[in-house]
Structure formats: structure tokens, C-alpha cells
Design an enzyme around this catalytic site. Sequence first.
Site, PDB file in Angstrom:
ATOM      1  N   TYR A 104      35.628  41.073  43.540  1.00 31.40           N
ATOM      2  CA  TYR A 104      37.098  40.912  43.603  1.00 31.40           C
ATOM      3  C   TYR A 104      37.663  40.021  42.501  1.00 31.40           C
ATOM      4  CZ  TYR A 104      35.682  42.283  48.338  1.00 31.40           C
ATOM      5  OH  TYR A 104      35.104  42.892  49.402  1.00 31.40           O
ATOM      6  N   HIS A 105      36.947  39.942  41.392  1.00 29.20           N
ATOM      7  CA  HIS A 105      37.388  39.022  40.341  1.00 29.20           C
ATOM      8  C   HIS A 105      37.871  39.734  39.082  1.00 29.20           C
ATOM      9  CE1 HIS A 105      34.522  35.825  42.246  1.00 29.20           C
ATOM     10  NE2 HIS A 105      35.635  35.989  42.941  1.00 29.20           N
ATOM     11  N   ALA A 106      38.558  40.828  39.233  1.00 29.59           N
ATOM     12  CA  ALA A 106      39.015  41.574  38.060  1.00 29.59           C
ATOM     13  C   ALA A 106      39.894  40.698  37.162  1.00 29.59           C
ATOM     14  CB  ALA A 106      39.800  42.797  38.513  1.00 29.59           C
TER      15      ALA A 106
ATOM     16  N   HIS B 234      33.253  40.799  38.180  1.00 29.85           N
ATOM     17  CA  HIS B 234      31.920  40.403  38.623  1.00 29.85           C
ATOM     18  C   HIS B 234      31.412  41.490  39.557  1.00 29.85           C
ATOM     19  CE1 HIS B 234      33.091  35.938  37.880  1.00 29.85           C
ATOM     20  NE2 HIS B 234      32.469  36.447  36.843  1.00 29.85           N
TER      21      HIS B 234
END
Length: 597
Positions: free
Chosen positions: A529-531, A333
Amino acid sequence: MIGFLTFLELLIVLRRPDIVDKDNRVRIVSVEEMLGSYDFVIIGGGSAGAVLANRLSENSNWTILLLEAGNDEGVISDVPSLASYLQHTEVDWGFKIENSSTYCKGMVNNQCNWPRGKALGGSSVINYLIYVRGNRKDYDQWEELGNSGWGYDDVLPHFKKAENVSIPDLRASPYHGTTGYLTVERARYKHPIASYFLNASFEMGYSEVDVNGETQTGFMYPQATVRNGRRCSSAKAYLRSTAGRENLHVRTGALVTKILVNETTKTAYGVEFVRENMKYTVRAKKEVILSAGTIQSPQLLMLSGIGPKEHLEEVGIRVILDSPGVGKNLQDHVGIGGLTYLIDPPHDSSTSTLSEVEQFLAERNGSLYDISFGEVIGFTNSSLIVSLSIAVDRVFSLVIGFNGNSELTKNAFGLKDDLYETLYSNIINKDAYSIIPFILHPKSRGYIKLRDNNIVHHPLIVPNYFDNPQDLEILAEAADFIYNFSLTSTMQELNASVSSNLIPDCAHLEFSSRDYWRCYARFYTLTIYHATSTCKMGSENDEMAVVNQRLKVHGINGLRAVDASIMPNIVSGNTNAPVIMIAEKAADLIKEDWNGL
Ligand SMILES: Cc1cc2nc3c(=O)[nH]c(=O)nc-3n(C[C@H](O)[C@H](O)[C@H](O)COP(=O)(O)OP(=O)(O)OC[C@H]3O[C@@H](n4cnc5c(N)ncnc54)[C@H](O)[C@@H]3O)c2cc1C
Ligand SMILES: *[C@@H]1O[C@H](CO)[C@@H](O)[C@H](O)[C@H]1NC(C)=O
Ligand SMILES: *[C@@H]1O[C@H](CO)[C@@H](O)[C@H](O)[C@H]1NC(C)=O
Ligand SMILES: *[C@@H]1O[C@H](CO)[C@@H](O)[C@H](O)[C@H]1NC(C)=O
Ligand SMILES: *[C@@H]1O[C@H](CO)[C@@H](O)[C@H](O)[C@H]1NC(C)=O
Ligand SMILES: *[C@@H]1O[C@H](CO)[C@@H](O)[C@H](O)[C@H]1NC(C)=O
Ligand SMILES: *[C@@H]1O[C@H](CO)[C@@H](O)[C@H](O)[C@H]1NC(C)=O
Ligand SMILES: *[C@@H]1O[C@H](CO)[C@@H](O)[C@H](O)[C@H]1NC(C)=O
Ligand SMILES: *[C@@H]1O[C@H](CO)[C@@H](O)[C@H](O)[C@H]1NC(C)=O
Ligand SMILES: *[C@@H]1O[C@H](CO)[C@@H](O)[C@H](O)[C@H]1NC(C)=O
């Protein structure tokens, strides 16, 4: 700041035995006590790994070893408002993405930071605590892609199994659970201005909703993974409660360097790990389970000879299985930072840090319990929905909070000195709020590759943000939405006004035009931080799929991957709750597969 944190840590140790939690902490097994082989060896004790360790050790016939590179979580991470301060400390791996000429241009050396948790609890130890599951359609789409058993109706029971919601209104909701290990609460402290944000969202045409319930579109005060107001990491939720189980061994400070695979039988039979410069080998009688996260799960697979053949040969690794999808399909994201709005606060905003600390220590309330980076969150529509033909009808999300204009932001995001000066020098620490928009369904895809064959070297991370220009369009529209938000009569009661400090390289463009925001986004690019999705789940016919619907690695026996890396596509929300759901479901699959054995 370091001084302050050390001081606070000392005070907590002295005065908050509930945080120290001495009696319930995870027992770390000594190297001498370790067995030569276990039924299951789990690599990584993060959001997923902690769940697996708990659920698999429910079967007392099985022995489980959990190997985690970091240490047990400390006491500072329990304090919600200090989450940002954990970055660049020992609980953060401190990854940086490769530099780019098209994004992250406002960051030092054109590189954005990609923090990842390094501790029992993994990234759930350093995350921003927001509990969001994503959209029903995300999971239905996973299923449509060939992953039966992963539709929304299949995964909802696992979300509920994990959760113990303490929010009174939600305890009877058919969407929430009340008997799980993961506590979900509202923040114990809410900033006095938070209700303005919610009211302004009403003026923008949205309603207050449970974004984890029937309808995701709308706004709410966040539901958070906190317990008694403090962080509830997956380790606190799932590992402290298993302290007494003799069949579960937890070993911290253990960096797994390789998954051992029998080349003839293509069967994983153990792992190699390093602790304090000593190398150890441990065998797995049933399975090795890889839960090292989106960056390090593909890294470890590749270092073990499982990955794209040409790439492995390029870095001198003997190929055991050519699996072209390992490390590909990276999704995140992406958002933009720095959208700062100055306000006149309607209250006396002068509180001293010392009195806040005293309140935290003595009364167990006050602003240290604030989830200040997300006072209110929202999921909105975009006019671009139809033209983008996105399966899910929510395309950007907003996190409304504070801390935009402070040194903290600079350090967390890695802003260049001169840009920081330009954007903030005349408004530092003034009353302001900031809104971070991010796109839920990026079209751009990135990748993870090895830098070389040494595990100690961080892998190459290339997210390719804005590779597909539609991703940029949505953010430009979101910036416009946020500007309009400040013009609502609710926000105007606070005299909200946009900070007019311009990014110099974009200053030739009309302020607040779409062109300006497109330019802006390339400088003030943020990861949310949503890898995910670097070892995606999919059928055997999809050569880019790394694991099957039972999360077994295609082509290798005795090996599963269970973490954020297996998501076929990123979900429409924050990723911690989905990862915990994935691990709950994986534990059930594993139990089914080994039924009675
Ligand atoms: C700063 C930040 C803020 C975030 N905010 C939110 C939020 O508000 N809400 C939300 O839902 N999500 C949030 N997220 C995302 C969410 O926390 C992650 O998606 C989730 O924790 C990922 O879980 P995981 O199990 O895949 O990986 P992780 O939790 O990262 O676990 C991987 C574990 O493996 C260990 N490991 C890695 N390599 C090795 C090795 N070779 N040997 C041994 N151990 C190894 C790591 O140390 C780590 O403990 C945030 C993430 C970050 C970094
Ligand atoms: C990336 O960094 C390297 C090393 O600092 C530098 O030589 C290169 O010009 C940078 N590239 C971009 C696009 O910034
Ligand atoms: C769930 O949380 C409540 C507090 O809200 C607590 O009383 C209860 O014991 C918890 N349930 C479980 C199963 O942990
Ligand atoms: C928000 O709206 C509610 C309900 O209309 C109202 O009671 C409250 O005073 C409003 N809050 C603010 C800060 O305007
Ligand atoms: C691999 O498996 C074969 C067949 O079971 C066995 O003969 C061989 O010893 C194994 N190799 C290793 C390194 O364990
Ligand atoms: C904090 O707790 C104390 C003691 O219970 C109470 O008197 C006070 O009102 C509380 N303050 C806040 C902000 O909730
Ligand atoms: C969002 O979009 C959907 C689908 O286009 C529509 O049904 C819904 O009414 C929209 N909601 C809002 C708040 O605009
Ligand atoms: C912002 O407001 C302007 C003026 O009312 C309108 O034209 C524009 O569409 C709005 N933008 C968004 C994203 O809502
Ligand atoms: C907003 O500005 C007006 C005019 O300067 C002022 O009278 C009013 O007090 C301000 N509002 C707040 C909340 O400070
Ligand atoms: C454990 O093993 C015993 C004896 O073989 C068996 O009866 C029991 O069902 C097993 N328990 C589980 C949970 O599989």
C-alpha cells in the site's frame, strides 16, 4: 461482519464520547458560505492535504479552501484492530490494478486490490498505523538527484516538527519530536506472543532498535500513529485542532474534476468540482495545491491537460502542457502474503468477542487496541545487497502479525475462492502467525494512465511487479529467511510449523526451494500500500520530473503537487510519516515564497 460493525458503531456512539469527539470535529462549510475565491485551494484532504490546510491557515491573512471527495472519518476507523475491515467500505476508493499474467495470479481476475482512503485524513484513515520514516540514505539520494533541501539533515527537522512522541524512552531522542500535532505511541495492547517474535529476531542476529533513529536495521514493536490508543489520522492530528480558524474552509463530498489553467499564461487559477451532481467553480488567488495522492494527482493533472501528449490525445483531452513524466515512475513496496505458521499458544487463547468489546467500551483497553497485523516489524539485510548495488542497505522488511488464515484476509486481498480453500480450509482460525516480507527498493516501475476522459472512471494502474526479476529474487530469499525464523528455538517453544498447503500451480516445485517461492510470489502478490512517485520531483533538465524542488509543477504557474506522488524514489519504509513530512516542508516553502504577501 457488517452486522457486527454496525452494532459496534452504535455502542461506540452511546458509550465512547471521546471517540465521537463532538466538540472538536472539523466544521464543514456549507456551499452557501463558500467564497468565490481563496488564496489557496487544496485538492484532497489526506495525509498531506490536512497538514497543508492547518499550516497555511496559521497565517490569518490568507484564506484557504480544502476540498475533499470523501466525508469526515467515522468512529470505527479509530479502533486499531479493525483497520482491515475498512477496505471495500465507503472510506475506500476501492481501486484494482489491471490484471496480469505474471503477478497477482492468485487474486480474482488476476487483479490485486489497491485500497486508498476516501475521507478527511485520506489513506491515514484506513492505513495500518505503523510509523516509519525510511532511511537517511533515501533522502540523501533525493538530494543527489538534484533536489537541494531534501537531504536527511534537511528533512529531519520536519519529521520532528510533525511529531509528538509519547513513548517515554524516545522523548529525549534527538530523532524524535514532542511538540507536533501527530501523536506517536506504542500500541496500547500487545499480543502475548509478540515478545517471542522479537526474541526470535535476536536469534537471527538482529537487535531491537528504534528504526526511526540512528540505525534502521533491526526489529521493534511498532511505533504507531495513535493517540490514547486510537488512530491518529492526519485529519485528527491537523484538522480537528483548527476547528476555530475562520480563514480555513473545509468542504467534504467535493470531487474535484479539473484544475483550471489559463492556456496563454500557463497559470492555474482555480478548480472545478462536483458535489451532489452540482458543478462549482472556485478561484485561487495565489495557488492551487494538488494533494490527491499517488493515483489521483496524476489523474487530475492529465484530466486538466497536463501530461504525456500522445496519451492525452489518445483519450481526447486538449493538451495544455506536454509533461511526459505525469503518471510514470510508479513504485510500490511489493510483498508476498500467506506465509502462515501454525503454533501452539502458551496461554489460554480463548477470549470472546463480546468480552473484548466490553473491555474496549468500559475499560478502554484490551485487544481491540491491538495492531494485530504488525506486532513486530523489522528491517533486514539481504545477501543480494552488493549484487543489486542498492544505495540503501536494507532490502526487505517484515511485518509479523496475525489474521493470515481468516476470511478477512481473503476479502482484503481479493483471493480467488479455490486458492483460499486450498491454502486455508484445514487451518481456518487455528492459532497461527504470518509474516509478510516486502522489498524496500523495487527496480520495477509501473504507471498510471487514464481509462478515458471521465473522472468518475478509475484510472488504469499498472505496477509491473517483478518486471525486473531481481525484485522476485529478494522475496524468494525473504521467504527462506522467514522459514528459518520459524526454526529458531524461541519459535520452536511454540512448536511453530509452516503450513504445508501448497499453491497448486507451484506444487511441482520443491517446497521451500527458491523456485517454489518465485512461483508462489507470482500468485500471492501483495501490495504493501505504499504507491509513490508518479509526479516525481526533479530538476528542469530531467524531462520526466513533474515538480521542482519547491514542489511547483514544471511549466505551470500557481500549481504545486504535495503528496506521496512527488517522491523521486520510494523510501525504505512506510509512507505516511514521509508524506506528512513532505507536507510540513511544503508549507514552509510556500510561506517563504509568499513571504509578507
Ligand atoms: C490499506 C493501507 C495501509 C497502509 N498502511 C500504512 C502504514 O501502516 N504505515 C504507513 O506509514 N503508511 C501506510 N499506508 C500508506 C499511507 O497511508 C499513504 O502513503 C499516505 O496516506 C498517502 O498520503 P497522500 O496524502 O499522498 O494521499 P491520501 O492520504 O490517499 O490522500 C489523498 C486524498 O485526496 C482525496 N482525493 C482524491 N482525488 C480527489 C478529487 N478528485 N477531488 C477531491 N479529493 C480527492 C482522497 O479522497 C484522499 O482523501 C497504507 C495505505 C493503505 C491504503
Ligand atoms: C484480464 O481480464 C480480461 C477481462 O476479464 C481477460 O479477458 C484477460 O484474459 C485477462 N488477462 C489476464 C492476463 O489474466
Ligand atoms: C504531546 O503528548 C503528550 C502526551 O504524551 C501531551 O501531554 C502533550 O500535551 C502533547 N503535546 C502537544 C504539543 O500536543
Ligand atoms: C525474551 O527474552 C527476554 C530477555 O532475554 C526474556 O526475559 C523473555 O522471557 C523472553 N520472552 C520469551 C517469550 O521468550
Ligand atoms: C488568461 O490570461 C490572459 C492574460 O492575463 C487574460 O487576458 C485572459 O483573459 C485569461 N484567460 C482566462 C480564461 O482567464
Ligand atoms: C484494563 O483496565 C482495567 C481498569 O483500569 C484494569 O483493571 C485491567 O487490568 C486492564 N486490563 C488490561 C489488559 O490492561
Ligand atoms: C547489514 O549490512 C551492512 C552492510 O553490508 C553491514 O555493515 C551490517 O553489519 C549488516 N547487518 C546485519 C545485522 O547483518
Ligand atoms: C536459512 O537457513 C539455511 C540453513 O541454515 C541457510 O543455508 C540459508 O542461507 C538461510 N536462509 C536465509 C535467507 O537466511
Ligand atoms: C509443543 O509440542 C510438544 C510435543 O507435542 C508439547 O509437549 C508441548 O506442550 C508443545 N508446546 C506448546 C507451547 O504447546
Ligand atoms: C498580515 O498582514 C499584515 C498587514 O498587511 C502584516 O503586517 C502582517 O505581517 C501579515 N501577517 C503575516 C503572517 O504575513
